[in-house]
Design a protein around this motif. Structure first.
Motif, PDB file in Angstrom:
ATOM      1  N   VAL A  76       0.806  -1.229   0.000  1.00 55.74           N
ATOM      2  CA  VAL A  76       0.000   0.000   0.000  1.00 55.74           C
ATOM      3  C   VAL A  76       0.837   1.276   0.000  1.00 55.74           C
ATOM      4  CG1 VAL A  76      -1.624   1.353   1.389  1.00 55.74           C
ATOM      5  CG2 VAL A  76      -2.085  -1.054   0.917  1.00 55.74           C
ATOM      6  N   LEU A  79       1.608   3.540  -3.105  1.00 49.44           N
ATOM      7  CA  LEU A  79       0.687   4.505  -3.711  1.00 49.44           C
ATOM      8  C   LEU A  79       1.266   5.914  -3.651  1.00 49.44           C
ATOM      9  CD1 LEU A  79      -2.760   3.242  -2.355  1.00 49.44           C
ATOM     10  CD2 LEU A  79      -1.989   3.213  -4.752  1.00 49.44           C
ATOM     11  N   ARG A  82       7.434   6.589  -4.540  1.00 53.53           N
ATOM     12  CA  ARG A  82       7.880   6.141  -5.868  1.00 53.53           C
ATOM     13  C   ARG A  82       9.074   5.210  -5.750  1.00 53.53           C
ATOM     14  NH1 ARG A  82       6.996   7.155 -11.019  1.00 53.53           N
ATOM     15  NH2 ARG A  82       8.689   6.799 -12.501  1.00 53.53           N
ATOM     16  N   ALA A 217       5.960  -3.847  -5.255  1.00 49.76           N
ATOM     17  CA  ALA A 217       5.180  -2.729  -5.786  1.00 49.76           C
ATOM     18  C   ALA A 217       6.090  -1.626  -6.317  1.00 49.76           C
ATOM     19  CB  ALA A 217       4.257  -2.181  -4.699  1.00 49.76           C
ATOM     20  N   ARG A 221       6.475  -0.059 -10.106  1.00 47.99           N
ATOM     21  CA  ARG A 221       6.429   1.390 -10.375  1.00 47.99           C
ATOM     22  C   ARG A 221       7.668   1.827 -11.152  1.00 47.99           C
ATOM     23  NH1 ARG A 221       4.361   5.926  -6.487  1.00 47.99           N
ATOM     24  NH2 ARG A 221       4.569   6.845  -8.559  1.00 47.99           N
ATOM     25  N   ALA A 226       1.534   2.312 -13.425  1.00 45.04           N
ATOM     26  CA  ALA A 226       0.877   3.315 -12.593  1.00 45.04           C
ATOM     27  C   ALA A 226       0.886   2.866 -11.131  1.00 45.04           C
ATOM     28  CB  ALA A 226      -0.566   3.517 -13.062  1.00 45.04           C
ATOM     29  N   PRO A 227       0.872   3.832 -10.185  1.00 44.80           N
ATOM     30  CA  PRO A 227       0.917   3.458  -8.765  1.00 44.80           C
ATOM     31  C   PRO A 227      -0.195   2.497  -8.348  1.00 44.80           C
ATOM     32  CG  PRO A 227       1.292   5.805  -9.027  1.00 44.80           C
ATOM     33  CD  PRO A 227       0.922   5.286 -10.371  1.00 44.80           C
ATOM     34  N   SER A 228      -1.435   2.793  -8.712  1.00 49.20           N
ATOM     35  CA  SER A 228      -2.541   1.926  -8.303  1.00 49.20           C
ATOM     36  C   SER A 228      -2.412   0.544  -8.913  1.00 49.20           C
ATOM     37  CB  SER A 228      -3.875   2.561  -8.696  1.00 49.20           C
ATOM     38  OG  SER A 228      -3.930   2.788 -10.092  1.00 49.20           O
ATOM     39  N   TYR A 229      -1.991   0.477 -10.185  1.00 51.66           N
ATOM     40  CA  TYR A 229      -1.842  -0.810 -10.848  1.00 51.66           C
ATOM     41  C   TYR A 229      -0.712  -1.612 -10.195  1.00 51.66           C
ATOM     42  CZ  TYR A 229      -1.584  -4.172 -14.695  1.00 51.66           C
ATOM     43  OH  TYR A 229      -1.593  -5.325 -15.440  1.00 51.66           O
ATOM     44  N   SER A 230       0.393  -0.953  -9.870  1.00 57.46           N
ATOM     45  CA  SER A 230       1.522  -1.631  -9.230  1.00 57.46           C
ATOM     46  C   SER A 230       1.108  -2.227  -7.895  1.00 57.46           C
ATOM     47  CB  SER A 230       2.674  -0.649  -9.027  1.00 57.46           C
ATOM     48  OG  SER A 230       3.122  -0.119 -10.260  1.00 57.46           O
ATOM     49  N   VAL A 231       0.369  -1.454  -7.111  1.00 58.44           N
ATOM     50  CA  VAL A 231      -0.066  -1.934  -5.797  1.00 58.44           C
ATOM     51  C   VAL A 231      -1.032  -3.092  -5.946  1.00 58.44           C
ATOM     52  CG1 VAL A 231      -1.359  -1.304  -3.729  1.00 58.44           C
ATOM     53  CG2 VAL A 231       0.378   0.251  -4.636  1.00 58.44           C
ATOM     54  N   LEU A 232      -1.982  -2.994  -6.873  1.00 56.69           N
ATOM     55  CA  LEU A 232      -2.956  -4.068  -7.065  1.00 56.69           C
ATOM     56  C   LEU A 232      -2.289  -5.365  -7.508  1.00 56.69           C
ATOM     57  CD1 LEU A 232      -5.959  -2.187  -8.736  1.00 56.69           C
ATOM     58  CD2 LEU A 232      -5.873  -3.197  -6.446  1.00 56.69           C
TER      59      LEU A 232
END
Length: 310
Positions: A76, A79, A82, A217, A221, A226-232
């Motif tokens: 998390v 997000l 970086r 994550a 990145r 993208a941040p959200s995609y990396s975290v998911l």
């Protein structure tokens, strides 16, 4: 007449066949390991369905869920972050490697040796059974590493058919190679319902999953996602932990001899990942001292957890 050029492989199966021809011994080892795992799993599954040992499945599922939650918790912060300094990242991965090494020794190999000695009536045959399990674990991970399309940050894409997979999926497969043996270790540790084995091991794996989830994550990145995609994607990779836990408890809750073999298999798989992937990754930036200190801290913490919770 000139020979006709060999047409390129049109499917992943064609690429896999070519890889198998190029590495016949690795392919044979993977086949042996997967056949042994499948056989143990099927006979254990039959006993679980019949109601023998079902109480331990819940413990394994909870332990696997704890690993998944820890991976999500670690991912998390990516997000908003970086990157972290490479020295800090190498220290975190060294910490994770130290906990995995200690968990393999204290929570997998030692209980496996004790169980093997009790079953076979001697230290030497008991150790032989555990070594057999370790060999199966190494063969399994070596084969999966060779025949699964995936991508490493430095080595790039590898495995048959990698050119047909998106870069995101290649990263997912690489992460899966790390998380599956951790989940299997959790499942095996609960196969006999022994909390003195399962609790410290699950705690250790969950703790080291936090920096590991963040590292995954942040790697995604850095690769441009993208941040959200990396975290998911990093969170989704944690699903392999409960899946591996159920596989592990199934492997080791059938025949009595399957328990020490399963402990050795999980330990061999984890040791392979640490030596083949994690430690080299921590040394590539010239931060060997920081990574080694992190490894020592992780090892010591796991040793204390095993003593306090075991």
């Amino acid at each position: 007449m000139d020979a006709q050029p060999t047409p390129p492989e049109s499917t992943w199966y064609d690429a896999l066949r070519r890889q198998a021809r190029a590495h016949p011994f690795t392919a044979a080892g993977l086949g042996i390991a997967m056949a042994a795992v499948l056989g143990l799993f099927l006979q254990s599954l039959a006993r679980l369905v019949a109601g023998e040992g079902n109480a331990y499945v819940g413990y394994a599922a909870i332990g696997g869920a704890a690993g998944f939650a820890a991976t999500a918790l670690g991912a998390v912060p990516a997000l908003v972050l970086r990157r972290v300094p490479p020295k800090v990242e190498d220290m975190m991965l060294g910490f994770a490697a130290g906990m995995m090494l200690a968990a393999s020794a204290f929570s997998l190999l030692l209980p496996g040796l004790r169980a093997g000695e009790r079953l076979l009536g001697g230290a030497l045959p008991g150790a032989g059974v555990v070594v057999l399990g370790m060999a199966l674990g190494v063969l399994l991970m070596l084969g999966l590493d060779e025949f699964t399309p995936h991508e490493h940050e430095q080595a790039g894409p590898c495995g048959p058919g990698h050119e047909r997979c998106s870069r995101a999926w290649l990263f997912v497969f690489a992460i899966a190679l790390h998380n599956l043996p951790e989940g299997m270790a959790i499942g095996v540790s609960f196969a006999q319902g022994d909390m003195s084995v399962g609790l410290p091991l699950t705690t250790a794996i969950a703790l080291q999953d936090i920096p590991e989830g963040l590292a995954v994550a942040l790697t995604l990145r850095a690769a441009g996602f993208a941040p959200s995609y990396s975290v998911l994607v990093a969170i989704a990779s944690g699903v392999l932990e409960p899946v591996g836990a159920l596989l592990g408890v199934g492997l080791s809750s059938g025949l009595a001899i399957a328990y020490p073999v399963g402990l050795g298999l999980a330990a061999g798989a984890m040791l392979f990942v640490v030596s083949h992937e994690v430690i080299p990754e921590t040394h590539r930036n010239g931060h060997q001292t920081a990574a080694t200190l992190g490894l020592m801290v992780g090892f010591a913490l796991m040793m204390v957890l095993d003593t306090a919770l075991g």
